[in-house]
Design a protein around this motif. Structure first.
Motif, PDB file in Angstrom:
ATOM      1  N   TRP A 267       0.824  -1.200   0.000  1.00 37.21           N
ATOM      2  CA  TRP A 267       0.000   0.000   0.000  1.00 37.21           C
ATOM      3  C   TRP A 267       0.864   1.259   0.000  1.00 37.21           C
ATOM      4  CZ3 TRP A 267      -5.513  -0.301   0.547  1.00 37.21           C
ATOM      5  CH2 TRP A 267      -6.007  -1.604   0.747  1.00 37.21           C
ATOM      6  N   ARG A 278      -3.676   3.629  -0.842  1.00 33.01           N
ATOM      7  CA  ARG A 278      -3.981   3.041  -2.145  1.00 33.01           C
ATOM      8  C   ARG A 278      -3.216   1.720  -2.295  1.00 33.01           C
ATOM      9  NH1 ARG A 278      -1.201   3.563  -6.983  1.00 33.01           N
ATOM     10  NH2 ARG A 278       0.083   5.231  -6.089  1.00 33.01           N
ATOM     11  N   THR A 280      -1.365  -1.162  -4.072  1.00 36.96           N
ATOM     12  CA  THR A 280      -0.546  -1.151  -5.278  1.00 36.96           C
ATOM     13  C   THR A 280      -0.317  -2.555  -5.845  1.00 36.96           C
ATOM     14  OG1 THR A 280       1.511  -1.276  -3.994  1.00 36.96           O
ATOM     15  CG2 THR A 280       0.633   0.935  -4.517  1.00 36.96           C
ATOM     16  N   ASP A 281      -0.412  -3.577  -5.001  1.00 42.08           N
ATOM     17  CA  ASP A 281      -0.130  -4.930  -5.489  1.00 42.08           C
ATOM     18  C   ASP A 281      -0.617  -5.898  -4.431  1.00 42.08           C
ATOM     19  OD1 ASP A 281       0.725  -6.943  -7.088  1.00 42.08           O
ATOM     20  OD2 ASP A 281       2.848  -6.690  -6.705  1.00 42.08           O
TER      21      ASP A 281
END
Length: 284
Positions: A267, A278, A280-281
């Motif tokens: 994040w 957010r 991210t993966d």
């Protein structure tokens, strides 16, 4: 057989009861005061679970009729009707200062079927020495005095300080910063609220440290001035286990990992404006 939902953070520490049809487990809520948290009994056939006791740690059944559990660092025993899966009578104290892991909600003890109790006392972790080494592997010197240091030792961007954790005589962990030249350490997190601080991450300019602490069973990301001139400031909290790892080069975002039910995830948390992280993966 069952799963966490709603205000429940996780289900853990299952113990089968003698009839083989039910088991005890611990349900971890998002806060200690969550009425849904506690020790539960699960019927394996119906998959229905009912709360046995509102406690903050695991419960273990000891034949023929007792439930063993923690209150603080004290080990307690209470009558338990295994047929109806309910506690009876009043709890009694059986041992004090027992080692307890608040992250796992479990303690270091065992009880035999004959009623023999074995446990580990809470105490000071083994001491170690902060030691400096050059890139060639040669020892350059030591920093400060031996302490019960944690595994995380993070050098500041200018290589003049180091952030680490120390566990005290009560088993509580706090965040410290050491000056490498003088060997003097300064404690940053003070008070039981920040006990268990971990994962220190330096800001690019070395003026701030991000770290995480579980507060009321919510894993919270904090930031604090690395010289201790300000109190910790909360950045983000929820019921997932997190650890801050690094800051963006401009110091405007913090990268951290979080453990979800679906696996580990990465994040980015904006430190200015809208502070919604957010994803991210993910690694399933």
């Amino acid at each position: 057989m069952t799963h966490a939902a709603g205000k429940i953070m996780s289900l853990r520490l299952p113990y089968c009861l003698p009839d083989g049809r039910r088991l005890l487990f611990f349900s971890q809520g998002t806060s200690n005061n969550n009425p849904e948290a506690g020790i539960y009994c699960l019927d394996l056939a119906s998959r229905q679970a009912e709360r046995v006791a509102h406690e903050v740690g695991e419960g273990r059944f000891v034949p023929p009729d007792h439930l063993i559990f923690f209150r603080g660092r004290n080990l307690m025993a209470q009558g338990f009707d295994a047929k109806d899966c309910r506690v009876t009578g009043q709890p009694v104290f059986i041992a004090e200062n027992v080692s307890f892991n608040p992250d796992r909600n479990t303690g270091e003890f065992a009880v035999s079927e004959s009623g023999m109790l074995a446990y580990q006392r809470a105490g000071v972790a083994a001491k170690s020495q902060l030691t400096l080494f050059g890139a060639d592997g040669n020892r350059l010197g030591v920093v400060g005095q031996p302490e019960s240091f944690g595994d995380e030792v993070m050098l500041s961007p200018d290589d003049r300080k180091v952030a680490t954790t120390i566990t005290d005589s009560e088993g509580l962990t706090s965040l410290w910063v050491y000056d490498l030249a003088s060997g003097v350490g300064k404690r940053l997190t003070i008070g039981s609220k920040y006990a268990g601080a971990g994962g220190p991450a330096w800001s690019p300019n070395g003026k701030q440290l991000a770290f995480d602490v579980v507060v009321s069973q919510e894993d919270t990301l904090f930031v604090q001035a690395s010289d201790g001139s300000s109190s910790p400031r909360s950045l983000f909290k929820d019921n997932t286990a997190k650890q801050p790892n690094s800051w963006s080069p401009d110091g405007k975002s913090l990268a951290f990992d979080a453990q979800l039910n679906t696996g580990a995830s990465l994040w980015l948390l904006p430190l200015e404006g809208n502070q919604n992280p957010r994803r991210t993966d993910s690694v399933g």
